[in-house]
Design a protein around this motif. Sequence first.
Motif, PDB file in Angstrom:
ATOM      1  N   ALA A   1      -7.711   3.114 -10.601  1.00  0.00           N
ATOM      2  CA  ALA A   1      -6.889   2.569  -9.584  1.00  0.00           C
ATOM      3  C   ALA A   1      -6.794   0.933  -9.964  1.00  0.00           C
ATOM      4  O   ALA A   1      -8.054   0.409 -10.444  1.00  0.00           O
ATOM      5  CB  ALA A   1      -7.113   2.761  -8.349  1.00  0.00           C
ATOM      6  N   THR A   2      -5.868   0.167  -9.879  1.00  0.00           N
ATOM      7  CA  THR A   2      -5.508  -1.058 -10.280  1.00  0.00           C
ATOM      8  C   THR A   2      -5.138  -1.904  -9.033  1.00  0.00           C
ATOM      9  O   THR A   2      -4.041  -1.410  -8.290  1.00  0.00           O
ATOM     10  CB  THR A   2      -4.662  -1.202 -11.139  1.00  0.00           C
ATOM     11  N   VAL A   3      -5.798  -2.979  -8.604  1.00  0.00           N
ATOM     12  CA  VAL A   3      -5.021  -4.023  -7.686  1.00  0.00           C
ATOM     13  C   VAL A   3      -4.597  -5.138  -8.350  1.00  0.00           C
ATOM     14  O   VAL A   3      -5.379  -5.738  -9.046  1.00  0.00           O
ATOM     15  CB  VAL A   3      -6.193  -4.446  -6.466  1.00  0.00           C
ATOM     16  N   HIS A   4      -3.362  -5.500  -8.230  1.00  0.00           N
ATOM     17  CA  HIS A   4      -2.890  -6.640  -9.064  1.00  0.00           C
ATOM     18  C   HIS A   4      -2.116  -7.637  -8.106  1.00  0.00           C
ATOM     19  O   HIS A   4      -1.415  -7.153  -7.056  1.00  0.00           O
ATOM     20  CB  HIS A   4      -2.192  -6.139 -10.198  1.00  0.00           C
ATOM     21  N   ILE A   5      -2.047  -8.657  -8.640  1.00  0.00           N
ATOM     22  CA  ILE A   5      -1.096  -9.649  -7.940  1.00  0.00           C
ATOM     23  C   ILE A   5       0.218  -9.340  -8.101  1.00  0.00           C
ATOM     24  O   ILE A   5       0.711  -8.678  -9.381  1.00  0.00           O
ATOM     25  CB  ILE A   5      -1.411 -11.106  -8.254  1.00  0.00           C
TER      26      ILE A   5
ATOM     27  N   ALA B   1       0.962  -1.270  -0.138  1.00  0.00           N
ATOM     28  CA  ALA B   1      -0.089   0.021   0.110  1.00  0.00           C
ATOM     29  C   ALA B   1       0.921   1.296  -0.054  1.00  0.00           C
ATOM     30  O   ALA B   1       1.154   1.708   1.158  1.00  0.00           O
ATOM     31  CB  ALA B   1      -0.905   0.004   1.254  1.00  0.00           C
ATOM     32  N   GLY B   2       1.397   1.497  -0.940  1.00  0.00           N
ATOM     33  CA  GLY B   2       2.439   2.833  -1.410  1.00  0.00           C
ATOM     34  C   GLY B   2       3.657   2.390  -0.796  1.00  0.00           C
ATOM     35  O   GLY B   2       4.524   3.153  -0.584  1.00  0.00           O
TER      36      GLY B   2
ATOM     37  N   LEU C   1      -8.949  -1.140  -2.660  1.00  0.00           N
ATOM     38  CA  LEU C   1      -8.141  -2.126  -1.939  1.00  0.00           C
ATOM     39  C   LEU C   1      -8.718  -2.701  -0.817  1.00  0.00           C
ATOM     40  O   LEU C   1      -8.535  -4.030  -0.606  1.00  0.00           O
ATOM     41  CB  LEU C   1      -6.738  -1.129  -1.502  1.00  0.00           C
ATOM     42  N   PRO C   2      -9.511  -2.121   0.146  1.00  0.00           N
ATOM     43  CA  PRO C   2     -10.106  -2.788   1.135  1.00  0.00           C
ATOM     44  C   PRO C   2     -10.940  -3.921   0.600  1.00  0.00           C
ATOM     45  O   PRO C   2     -11.191  -4.890   1.053  1.00  0.00           O
ATOM     46  CB  PRO C   2     -10.937  -1.881   1.905  1.00  0.00           C
TER      47      PRO C   2
ATOM     48  N   ILE D   1      -1.457  -1.902  -4.911  1.00  0.00           N
ATOM     49  CA  ILE D   1      -2.413  -1.243  -5.397  1.00  0.00           C
ATOM     50  C   ILE D   1      -1.585   0.119  -6.142  1.00  0.00           C
ATOM     51  O   ILE D   1      -0.657   0.509  -5.846  1.00  0.00           O
ATOM     52  CB  ILE D   1      -3.238  -0.168  -4.548  1.00  0.00           C
ATOM     53  N   HIS D   2      -1.902   0.097  -7.422  1.00  0.00           N
ATOM     54  CA  HIS D   2      -1.535   1.092  -8.310  1.00  0.00           C
ATOM     55  C   HIS D   2      -2.378   2.436  -8.775  1.00  0.00           C
ATOM     56  O   HIS D   2      -3.651   2.009  -9.173  1.00  0.00           O
ATOM     57  CB  HIS D   2      -0.789   0.461  -9.659  1.00  0.00           C
TER      58      HIS D   2
END
Length: 201
Positions: A135-139, A82-83, A178-179, A103-104
């Motif tokens: 925003a993107t959440v990725h593995i 997270a950052g 993200l959450p 998180i991007h």
Amino acid sequence: MKIAVFVSGRGSNLQAILDYRQKIKSIDVEAVVSDKLNCPAFEIAKRNSIPVFSIGSKEGCITYDQLGGLLEELKVELIVLAGYLKLIPVDFVKRFENKIINIHPALLPSFGGKGMYGMNVHEAVFKSSAKVSGATVHIVDPVYDHGKIVAQQCVDISNVRSPEEIAERVLMIEHKILPYVVGKFAEGKVKIINERVVIID
Ligand code: GRF
């Protein structure tokens, strides 16, 4: 689900995860980790009685190998970047394969990769005249901002007048997406089917 959150700065995404525990009570933040000896995000962790650890070679720091052993001892099942601004070493990524997410602040695969973090991202998006960002959440895999995408949300930026306005709108999305993804991992609803990540709702 026991998680660890890796941070480098302000910690607003960490705070968003902590707040989300009201909704998904099965999320336990066992550790907050940084490449910094101290940062505002560590203050958030300490206020929530969460142990903090710094990675590095300075006194008071631990190595990635020691951290890996510690997270395994804590039975951490998900690591959330997270950052966190450092590239995770390959052997650490392999040790926690498909258990690290990031998180991007843009719609990957656009506007990602080495050097694309924080305001650099929003300035590039602004200059491109793109009409949407998000925003993107990725593995996480061994390449910056490259792993399989778990979730994305976009926002209209056609009327913005500065990169700072983009950053503001995207950060609001980050604090939701993200959450949400952490919660879906906690519920066991994130699967990889035919090489594609799906969230079972
Ligand atoms: C966020 O914009 C995130 O997308 C990026 O770094 C920033 C972290 O902000 N990776 P914070 O420390 O969570 O407030």
